[in-house]
Design a protein around this motif. Structure first.
Motif, short mmCIF file in Angstrom:
data_model
loop_
_atom_site.label_atom_id
_atom_site.label_comp_id
_atom_site.label_asym_id
_atom_site.label_seq_id
_atom_site.Cartn_x
_atom_site.Cartn_y
_atom_site.Cartn_z
N TYR A 139 -32.68 -2.92 -9.24
CA TYR A 139 -32.95 -2.59 -10.41
C TYR A 139 -34.26 -2.04 -10.55
O TYR A 139 -34.86 -1.65 -11.62
CB TYR A 139 -32.82 -3.65 -11.48
CG TYR A 139 -31.34 -3.99 -12.00
CD1 TYR A 139 -30.92 -3.22 -12.86
CD2 TYR A 139 -30.82 -5.15 -11.52
CE1 TYR A 139 -29.76 -3.48 -13.34
CE2 TYR A 139 -29.49 -5.36 -11.95
CZ TYR A 139 -29.01 -4.61 -13.08
OH TYR A 139 -27.72 -4.82 -13.29
N GLY A 140 -34.63 -1.69 -9.32
CA GLY A 140 -36.14 -0.69 -9.19
C GLY A 140 -37.38 -1.52 -9.27
O GLY A 140 -38.54 -1.06 -9.51
N ILE A 141 -37.19 -2.66 -9.03
CA ILE A 141 -38.68 -3.45 -8.88
C ILE A 141 -38.84 -3.62 -7.26
O ILE A 141 -37.91 -4.08 -6.77
CB ILE A 141 -38.35 -4.93 -9.36
CG1 ILE A 141 -38.27 -4.66 -10.93
CG2 ILE A 141 -39.65 -5.78 -9.28
CD1 ILE A 141 -38.04 -5.82 -11.90
N ASP A 142 -40.04 -3.60 -6.89
CA ASP A 142 -40.31 -3.55 -5.76
C ASP A 142 -41.17 -4.76 -4.95
O ASP A 142 -42.04 -5.49 -5.99
CB ASP A 142 -41.45 -2.34 -5.25
CG ASP A 142 -40.83 -0.98 -5.58
OD1 ASP A 142 -39.58 -0.80 -5.13
OD2 ASP A 142 -41.33 -0.07 -5.98
N PHE A 143 -40.90 -5.16 -3.87
CA PHE A 143 -41.39 -6.58 -3.44
C PHE A 143 -42.16 -6.34 -2.17
O PHE A 143 -41.44 -5.53 -1.22
CB PHE A 143 -40.32 -7.59 -3.27
CG PHE A 143 -39.59 -8.03 -4.48
CD1 PHE A 143 -39.92 -9.21 -5.29
CD2 PHE A 143 -38.60 -7.21 -5.16
CE1 PHE A 143 -39.52 -9.43 -6.40
CE2 PHE A 143 -37.99 -7.62 -6.32
CZ PHE A 143 -38.48 -8.84 -6.88
#
Ligand SMILES: *Cc1c(COP(=O)(O)O)cnc(C)c1O
Length: 378
Positions: A112-116
């Motif tokens: 969903y486009g969240i970076d970790f």
């Protein structure tokens, strides 16, 4: 109120109509209204339930938060909390993370486009290096699972705060009896209440406690909108479990210390990972940050193979081979093939998770029986 008193009384009042000392299990989906939108504080049970309210007040009290929100599981609580982020946002977290959290981050939120970025959070330099202009959240877990590293909450808060990065601590392993992250300035605390809070291996439950209005507003919104809410029976069981949190956890910790010393002295053991041992790299930090050292410990065998670990675990009679932790019974597990099976082998090894690593959750049995059981399993 001091902590042990809070576990009995925080947010608890006898029920109004009957005087019941424990809140009833309000098994209802909806509530009668006097006129449209005129009601006694509850309109529909996805939004709120009095049994849940009693538990939320209790958990908020234990963590020293203004509010808490309860969910149908620990990962549901994480899922709802993470939904305050937006595509493009970045999260810094530990490379020694609960397997289910790792899966939620990489398999649900990354697409969903969240970076970790996963780093060893005991190395503050690495944490600072990982921060980008888009970093919105620091996800901290301490002690970590299953390597029992202790992460310095205060130091991470000091890095995050000036950059307006929110800090969330997964406090499942310590429980509020041993560690209260909000006291170090963290913005929110998450629990898999399935573990120490409920404490009897009979319920799946999650909670977040916070005094941060934006975080709580999102959680109330997610409760209503995504609806991962617990049923009243599960809230009741969790609340009932909390009443004995202090005595259960203290007994487990006392047992764990004796087991750690026994294992450290055993010929076939390569290393023992337990914050209470002087040999633990963050022993001094654990002393400062926690009220005691916890009841989780891991150890590796001189024969560092999956086969040796599996053979050991099949020999135990008092310890039950099972996932999970924090219950009254002692459990034994093999992270590389069980809880952390969803983490690829190369990622696992880079994080220091050896094939023979065995994790135990120490329960409240007699230490002599637990030690004898481990001894005969070698
Ligand atoms: C078990 C666990 C979770 C997930 O909680 P569930 O209640 O199983 O959904 C999250 N974090 C940690 C550290 C856990 O041990």
């Amino acid at each position: 109120m001091k902590f042990n008193t809070k576990t009995i009384h925080a947010g608890q009042e006898p029920e109004e109509t009957s005087g019941a000392v424990m809140p009833p299990i309000f098994q209802t989906s909806t509530y009668a209204q006097q006129a449209p939108n005129k009601h006694k504080g509850y309109d529909y049970a996805r939004v709120g339930n009095p049994t849940r309210t009693a538990l939320e007040k209790m958990i908020a009290g234990l963590e020293g938060a203004d509010e808490a929100a309860c969910f149908s599981s620990g990962v549901a609580a994480m899922d709802s909390l993470m939904k305050m982020l937006r595509p493009g946002d970045h999260v810094v977290t530990t490379n020694d993370l609960y397997g289910g959290s790792y899966r939620l981050f990489t398999k649900v939120f990354e697409p969903y486009g969240i970076d970790f970025t996963f780093v060893d959070m005991t190395d503050l330099g690495k944490v600072e290096e990982a921060i980008t202009p888009n970093t919105k959240l620091m996800w901290i877990e301490t002690p970590t699972n299953p390597l029992l590293r202790v992460v310095d909450i205060q130091a991470l808060v000091d890095i995050a705060k000036p950059k307006n990065i929110l800090t969330v601590v997964d406090n499942t392993f310590a429980s509020p009896y041993l560690q209260r992250p909000l006291e170090f300035g963290a913005d929110a605390v998450l629990h898999s209440a399935t573990k120490y809070l409920a404490g009897h291996s009979d319920v799946i439950h999650g909670a977040v406690a916070s005094s941060n209005e934006a975080i709580m507003e999102n959680l109330r919104f997610q409760t209503k909108t995504s609806g991962a809410v617990p049923g009243p029976m599960d809230c009741y069981l969790t609340l009932r479990g909390i009443k004995t949190l202090s005595v259960r956890v203290q007994r487990s910790v006392d047992n764990a210390k004796q087991i750690a010393e026994f294992l450290e002295g055993h010929d076939e053991v390569e290393s023992v990972l337990y914050p209470g041992l002087r040999s633990h790299p963050q022993h001094e930090l654990a002393k400062k940050q926690m009220d005691d050292f916890g009841a989780m410990l891991s150890f590796t065998l001189k024969d560092d193979s999956i086969e040796a670990a599996v053979k050991f675990m099949q020999n135990t009679k008092v310890f039950t081979l099972a996932e999970s932790l924090g219950g009254v019974e002692s459990l034994i597990s093999h992270p590389a093939s069980m809880t952390h099976g969803s983490i690829p082998k190369d990622v696992r090894e880079k994080a220091g998770l050896k094939d023979s690593l065995i994790r135990i959750s120490v329960g409240i049995e007699d230490a002599e029986d637990l030690i004898a059981d481990l001894d005969q399993s070698f």
